[in-house]
Design a protein around this motif. Structure first.
Motif, PDB file in Angstrom:
ATOM      1  N   VAL A   8      -4.967 -22.834  13.851  1.00 26.52           N
ATOM      2  CA  VAL A   8      -4.759 -21.566  14.556  1.00 26.52           C
ATOM      3  C   VAL A   8      -5.766 -20.527  14.077  1.00 26.52           C
ATOM      4  N   PHE A   9      -6.149 -20.620  12.802  1.00 20.02           N
ATOM      5  CA  PHE A   9      -7.026 -19.615  12.209  1.00 20.02           C
ATOM      6  C   PHE A   9      -8.474 -20.087  12.049  1.00 20.02           C
ATOM      7  N   GLY A  75       0.377 -27.110   7.666  1.00 22.21           N
ATOM      8  CA  GLY A  75      -0.801 -26.646   8.397  1.00 22.21           C
ATOM      9  C   GLY A  75      -0.685 -26.755   9.901  1.00 22.21           C
ATOM     10  N   GLU A  76       0.295 -27.516  10.376  1.00 21.10           N
ATOM     11  CA  GLU A  76       0.446 -27.715  11.819  1.00 21.10           C
ATOM     12  C   GLU A  76       1.355 -26.649  12.425  1.00 21.10           C
ATOM     13  N   THR A  77       1.225 -26.494  13.743  1.00 22.08           N
ATOM     14  CA  THR A  77       1.996 -25.486  14.473  1.00 22.08           C
ATOM     15  C   THR A  77       3.119 -26.128  15.272  1.00 22.08           C
ATOM     16  N   PHE A  78       4.119 -25.323  15.591  1.00 21.06           N
ATOM     17  CA  PHE A  78       5.180 -25.768  16.487  1.00 21.06           C
ATOM     18  C   PHE A  78       5.688 -24.585  17.292  1.00 21.06           C
ATOM     19  N   ALA A  79       6.243 -24.880  18.439  1.00 16.03           N
ATOM     20  CA  ALA A  79       6.894 -23.922  19.342  1.00 16.03           C
ATOM     21  C   ALA A  79       5.917 -22.991  20.057  1.00 16.03           C
ATOM     22  N   GLU A  80       4.616 -23.287  20.005  1.00 18.43           N
ATOM     23  CA  GLU A  80       3.650 -22.396  20.655  1.00 18.43           C
ATOM     24  C   GLU A  80       3.833 -22.348  22.166  1.00 18.43           C
ATOM     25  N   THR A  81       4.153 -23.464  22.792  1.00 21.61           N
ATOM     26  CA  THR A  81       4.345 -23.480  24.240  1.00 21.61           C
ATOM     27  C   THR A  81       5.516 -22.596  24.643  1.00 21.61           C
ATOM     28  N   TYR A  82       6.610 -22.697  23.905  1.00 20.88           N
ATOM     29  CA  TYR A  82       7.803 -21.903  24.223  1.00 20.88           C
ATOM     30  C   TYR A  82       7.571 -20.412  23.949  1.00 20.88           C
ATOM     31  N   ALA A  83       6.882 -20.106  22.861  1.00 22.84           N
ATOM     32  CA  ALA A  83       6.627 -18.700  22.530  1.00 22.84           C
ATOM     33  C   ALA A  83       5.720 -18.042  23.573  1.00 22.84           C
ATOM     34  N   LEU A  84       4.713 -18.771  24.017  1.00 20.90           N
ATOM     35  CA  LEU A  84       3.770 -18.203  24.979  1.00 20.90           C
ATOM     36  C   LEU A  84       4.328 -18.166  26.401  1.00 20.90           C
ATOM     37  N   LEU A 104       4.044 -16.347  13.678  1.00 18.57           N
ATOM     38  CA  LEU A 104       3.153 -15.420  14.366  1.00 18.57           C
ATOM     39  C   LEU A 104       3.884 -14.866  15.572  1.00 18.57           C
ATOM     40  N   ASN A 105       4.049 -13.575  15.622  1.00 19.95           N
ATOM     41  CA  ASN A 105       4.723 -12.927  16.743  1.00 19.95           C
ATOM     42  C   ASN A 105       3.723 -12.788  17.889  1.00 19.95           C
ATOM     43  N   VAL A 106       3.896 -13.578  18.954  1.00 17.55           N
ATOM     44  CA  VAL A 106       2.923 -13.565  20.053  1.00 17.55           C
ATOM     45  C   VAL A 106       3.003 -12.288  20.877  1.00 17.55           C
ATOM     46  N   LEU A 124      -6.905 -17.033  20.771  1.00 13.47           N
ATOM     47  CA  LEU A 124      -6.618 -17.615  22.089  1.00 13.47           C
ATOM     48  C   LEU A 124      -7.286 -18.975  22.244  1.00 13.47           C
ATOM     49  N   THR A 125      -8.543 -19.071  21.855  1.00  8.78           N
ATOM     50  CA  THR A 125      -9.272 -20.340  21.933  1.00  8.78           C
ATOM     51  C   THR A 125      -8.617 -21.395  21.063  1.00  8.78           C
ATOM     52  N   ASN A 126      -8.244 -21.022  19.850  1.00 11.10           N
ATOM     53  CA  ASN A 126      -7.610 -21.974  18.941  1.00 11.10           C
ATOM     54  C   ASN A 126      -6.264 -22.452  19.473  1.00 11.10           C
ATOM     55  N   LEU A 127      -5.467 -21.531  20.018  1.00 12.64           N
ATOM     56  CA  LEU A 127      -4.173 -21.930  20.595  1.00 12.64           C
ATOM     57  C   LEU A 127      -4.370 -22.840  21.805  1.00 12.64           C
ATOM     58  N   LEU A 128      -5.375 -22.563  22.616  1.00 13.22           N
ATOM     59  CA  LEU A 128      -5.676 -23.422  23.756  1.00 13.22           C
ATOM     60  C   LEU A 128      -6.069 -24.818  23.284  1.00 13.22           C
TER      61      LEU A 128
END
Length: 172
Positions: A8-9, A75-84, A104-106, A124-128
């Motif tokens: 993400v970073f 180091g991995e992310t979760f719930a990004e689809t639901y948050a966005l 991270l508060n979207v 944004l690019t990293n999340l994509l």
């Protein structure tokens, strides 16, 4: 958490990191093993990044049968689809062991007023990129499990592996 530990970073400078911290768009929390972090049906506004420990993404059917769909490690992310998307969670995110999570508060992070910041387009690019990679993994899983026979599943898997390796031929 070191920003380099999470995709993400990626490409976020120390200065940009400090600016993001100043926006109060990040918080950390700890969870004991088997604690539900996000529940099915929740509408969330935070992306989780595992600082240490791991998180299971679980589905529990109407009869109480639990399926672990994924394990999210450090180091991995979760719930990004639901948050966005602001869609209700279709799964539970559960602490697989004692862990620490960076949230991270979207709503704050993706506010259009932040578009002027250099970190905005990078995030944004990293999340994509993260979403694209997860989509490819899910697509491959669907292809491998959609065949009705073990032979068909195996052939689908071997086909995907041959495409990945650049070798478009194999003998059955």
């Amino acid at each position: 958490m070191k920003k380099s530990q999470s995709p993400v970073f990626r490409n976020i400078t120390d200065t940009e990191w400090e600016t993001m911290l100043a926006f109060s768009c990040m918080r950390t929390d700890t969870f004991d093993k088997n604690t539900v972090i996000f529940h099915t049906g929740d509408i969330i506004h935070e992306i989780g990044i595992v600082i240490n420990g791991s998180v299971n993404i679980e589905n529990i059917d109407l009869w109480g049968n639990k399926s672990i769909l994924s394990n999210i490690s450090t180091g991995e992310t979760f719930a990004e689809t639901y948050a966005l998307s602001q869609e209700p969670m279709m799964v539970d995110a559960v602490a697989a062991e004692d862990n620490k999570i960076l949230f991270l508060n979207v709503n704050i992070l993706m506010d259009s007023q932040n578009a002027k910041n250099t970190w905005y387009s990078k995030i944004l690019t990293n999340l994509l990129n993260i979403s694209v990679q997860k989509n490819l993994i899910l697509s491959n899983r669907i292809f491998c499990t959609s065949s009705k026979t073990i032979r068909g599943r195996l052939l689908t898997y071997l086909s995907s592996m041959s495409v990945k390796s650049g070798s478009m031929t194999f003998q059955v």
